[in-house]
Scaffold this motif. Sequence first.
Motif, short mmCIF file in Angstrom:
data_model
loop_
_atom_site.label_atom_id
_atom_site.label_comp_id
_atom_site.label_asym_id
_atom_site.label_seq_id
_atom_site.Cartn_x
_atom_site.Cartn_y
_atom_site.Cartn_z
N UNK A 209 93.96 74.25 21.50
CA UNK A 209 93.35 75.00 20.53
C UNK A 209 91.67 75.79 21.42
N UNK A 210 92.08 76.44 22.95
CA UNK A 210 90.84 77.36 22.06
C UNK A 210 89.49 76.75 22.44
N UNK A 211 89.52 75.08 22.81
CA UNK A 211 88.49 74.32 23.07
C UNK A 211 87.31 75.36 23.80
N UNK A 212 85.79 75.31 23.79
CA UNK A 212 85.02 75.66 24.83
C UNK A 212 84.44 74.61 25.97
N UNK A 213 83.99 74.88 26.40
CA UNK A 213 82.96 73.85 27.56
C UNK A 213 81.47 74.00 26.68
N UNK A 214 80.52 73.24 27.35
CA UNK A 214 79.86 72.96 27.03
C UNK A 214 79.31 72.08 25.41
N UNK A 215 79.95 71.17 24.71
CA UNK A 215 79.94 70.16 24.56
C UNK A 215 80.20 69.00 24.47
N UNK A 216 79.95 68.51 25.41
CA UNK A 216 80.99 67.47 26.16
C UNK A 216 79.65 66.63 26.65
N UNK A 217 79.24 65.60 26.35
CA UNK A 217 78.21 64.68 26.40
C UNK A 217 78.64 63.07 27.16
N UNK A 218 78.47 63.42 28.47
CA UNK A 218 79.12 61.82 29.06
C UNK A 218 78.82 60.58 28.75
N UNK A 219 77.59 61.13 28.47
CA UNK A 219 76.63 59.31 27.87
C UNK A 219 77.28 58.55 27.49
#
Length: 155
Positions: free
Chosen positions: A145-155
């Motif tokens: 899916x070519x998911x891009x990093x930088x969009x995940x929020x671990x909170x």
Amino acid sequence: MSTSTTRRVKLANLAPDFYQAMIELDRVSGTGLDPKLAHLVRIRASQINGCAYCTDMHSLDLLQFGAEQQQRISLLPVWREAKKFYTEQEKAALELTEAITLVSVDHVPDDVYEVAAQAFDEKDLARLIALIITINMWTRVGVTGKMEPGHYNPS
């Protein structure tokens, strides 16, 4: 490597039953394992599979355990040369992770499996194998899916 900008389908939207089943599998795989070890395994499989999104996500999750984890994350690609940063159990898990992730290379060699079997009781070894299989499944979703990093929020 393709540089196409073709839009990729989102499994979560177009195959929601499958995606929800993956989420449930993820929820139960690895349950009972040390969370730090589980994140190391997820990161290493993600690195091998070239999934930037999963590598980013699980690195951020591991960093929640403290800043000392950054060095362990940075050294994961060369963990064999940086053995002092990992426990014997973590090294066995990383070796098994690499063997299962690269299953087409040498399958899962008996010696690798035996080291893991010595480091974990049967139940935890089964949990570890399930975790490795599950993260490999997720990385294929991320890469396809070519998911891009930088969009995940671990909170």
